[in-house]
Enzyme design. Structure first.
Site, PDB file in Angstrom:
ATOM      1  N   ASP A 289       1.296  -1.090   0.042  1.00 48.12           N
ATOM      2  CA  ASP A 289       0.048  -0.072  -0.210  1.00 48.12           C
ATOM      3  C   ASP A 289       0.668   1.270  -0.122  1.00 48.12           C
ATOM      4  O   ASP A 289       2.400   0.791  -0.346  1.00 48.12           O
ATOM      5  CB  ASP A 289      -0.652   0.052   1.089  1.00 48.12           C
ATOM      6  N   HIS A 323       1.630   1.487  -3.455  1.00 49.99           N
ATOM      7  CA  HIS A 323       0.719   3.022  -4.280  1.00 49.99           C
ATOM      8  C   HIS A 323       1.067   3.775  -4.362  1.00 49.99           C
ATOM      9  O   HIS A 323       1.320   4.904  -5.734  1.00 49.99           O
ATOM     10  CB  HIS A 323      -0.930   2.465  -3.392  1.00 49.99           C
TER      11      HIS A 323
END
Length: 544
Positions: A289, A323
């Site tokens: 993430d 991300h």
């Protein structure tokens, strides 16, 4: 083992000129500890990977703190343990080749009141936690492993066929369509529950027992602590966020390595939430993430807390898979300000510099200073400002949200006063994406001295007072290099772009005006400007 004290004056001087005014720098005091050392072997710890050492390690920490503090030593070996709590004046030191492995027995983790994505929530107790502490540290070259694979649900299409078969064979429960693996029935029930874990008046931990396994813990959580050092260790395989510091001041994160599988859900590298005076340096992040993330609470709860993250230095770090490389948001309802990011590399991240929010958050993000950034192989946007994060994420390829204008309230977020310079991007899907709200534009962004190689160039909508100078923008798609929609007072100075470009500027939206382009070649394009309906011809001017 480093236990010395230093005052760190960040950025070299006591004050920094930013966005036209002087900003005081943080002075961060590194914690010190008594030389007294307690080895966990003294309290019966066994490094066989089978013995649960929770009591031995916790007793060592407790004894050390009661004796006035010092160092708790984790020697070389594999130490299986349940969750442990840090205590004031204790440095938990992991020797080289020490592995602190947290058990996959969920029964060892109690449900406790904590925080999840900016909102108070019941969660399983974090493997390592500390609350209301002074003068604490985790140091040494050992490894902290959260055994997160046991906790995380995962979709079939994120594993190879062999990995999927092995996962299913070892237990767990499949979703009705057979495409998602969950560790237990409690976990799958939690995935189907609205606002799982949210603290509600009159409810106790027992009321959440039927979804307990879904309430994955963050691996390392420090809440309301002061004078913290995290240095040299590797922290990996987290059930959820890896390192979460909440309302913690005087924090130094130095030379740590954060590793999670690329497909690990919610496995942020470090989340700094409502903290003050923070240094993150010389560290490496490879996660599933966001990599380095700044937060300050979510929506009304975050505004009620009203504690911004401020006075933060992020320098000399590398972010691999993530991300976002450096991220602010989306839970930034308490605001973020006075942040310096420099000399960082983002290699293969989805997005490089990622600033995200949405209506309902509120909060002001301002005085953000970024320089000397290198990016390679960015999957989507090199630089992104998005105020529609919850509506549409541009990387999802789902098109644009419906545009409406809402009244400005305390729930309206703001992005303003950013300066970004000396950025080199070698490979991205899009160079720069800026999407503000019609009632609250993105404002006062300065970018200079950048070279960006990307498939497409710049998209800018609902923005004001944007200055871009000395930009070399090399795009493989030359249909339209720069698209500007409902934005005003945008300047480009010394813009370089590919020869034989089909269209340099596309202007749309009735609010588009005051676009100034200077020191830019006009003959390298077949069509200099495309005017959308209602955009006046004097909306853009060129000068030498």
């Amino acid at each position: 083992m480093k236990v010395s004290t230093v005052d760190i004056k960040i950025w070299g001087i006591g004050w920094v000129l930013g966005m036209g005014h002087l900003i005081p720098q943080p002075i961060i005091k590194q914690p010190t500890f008594k030389k007294d050392t307690i080895n966990i072997l003294k309290n019966g710890a066994v490094a066989d990977g089978l013995t649960l050492n929770t009591k031995s390690i916790q007793k060592s920490i407790d004894d050390c703190s009661l004796q006035g503090g010092g160092v708790v030593n984790i020697p070389t070996g594999l130490w299986l343990t349940g969750p442990i709590k840090l205590k004031s004046n204790v440095n938990l030191h992991l020797e080289a080749n020490a592995v602190l492995l947290f058990t996959k027995d969920f029964n060892q983790y109690s449900l406790v009141q904590g925080n999840w994505e900016g909102i108070p929530a019941w969660r399983n107790q974090s493997p390592i936690s500390g609350t209301d502490l002074q003068n604490i540290a985790i140091t040494g070259c050992g490894i902290i492993d959260g055994n997160g694979d046991a906790w995380r649900m995962i979709k079939k299409d994120k594993l190879t066929d062999a990995e999927w078969k092995e996962k299913v064979k070892n237990g767990g429960v499949l979703s009705a369509d057979g495409k998602t693996w969950y560790p237990s029935e409690k976990s799958i029930k939690g995935s189907q529950t609205k606002h799982p874990g949210k603290i509600e008046s009159g409810k106790t931990a027992k009321d959440y027992e039927d979804i307990k396994d879904y309430l994955r813990p963050n691996l390392l959580v420090l809440t309301n602590c002061n004078n913290v050092l995290l240095e040299d260790f590797t922290i990996e395989n987290s059930p959820a966020w890896t390192t979460h510091t909440l309302m913690t001041n005087n924090l130094i994160v130095r030379n740590i390595t954060v590793k999670n599988p690329w497909n690990a859900q919610n496995s942020d590298g470090i989340d700094v939430e409502s903290c003050k005076n923070v240094l993150i340096e010389n560290s490496r992040f490879d996660v599933g993430d966001d990599g380095i993330c700044i937060k300050s609470g979510r929506d009304e709860e975050g505004r009620k807390r009203g504690v911004p993250t401020e006075n933060v230095i992020v320098r000399n770090n590398i972010v691999y898979h993530a991300h976002g490389g450096f991220v602010i948001g989306s839970e930034m309802s308490g605001g973020a300000k006075n942040i310096w990011v420099s000399d960082c590399s983002f290699i293969g991240t989805d997005i490089g510099l990622r600033f995200k929010t949405t209506r309902g958050r509120g909060g002001i993000v301002e005085n953000i200073h970024i320089k000397n950034i290198t990016m390679t192989n960015i999957q989507f946007d090199a630089i992104l400002f998005d105020m529609y994060y919850m509506a549409k994420d541009p990387k999802d390829g789902q098109g644009d949200p419906t545009i409406q204008t809402y009244p400005v309230t305390d729930a309206t977020p703001q992005f303003k006063n950013f300066d970004i310079e000396n950025v080199v991007v070698n490979g991205a899907k899009r160079g720069i994406f800026m999407r503000g709200l019609p009632e609250m534009n993105i404002k006062n962004i300065q970018m200079k001295n950048m070279t960006i190689q990307a498939s497409s160039g710049i998209e800018c909508t609902e923005a004001q007072n944007i200055s871009i100078s000395n930009l070399t923008l090399l795009t493989s798609n030359t249909d339209t290099i720069i698209w500007i929609d409902n934005s005003s007072h945008i300047s480009f100075n010394n813009l370089k772009y590919p020869a034989n470009t089909k269209n340099l500027f596309s202007l749309t939206g009735p609010k588009t005006k005051a676009i100034i382009v200077s020191n830019t070649e006009k003959t390298n394009t077949n069509e200099l400007i495309k005017f959308g309906s209602g955009v006046p011809k004097d909306a853009i001017t060129f000068s030498k």
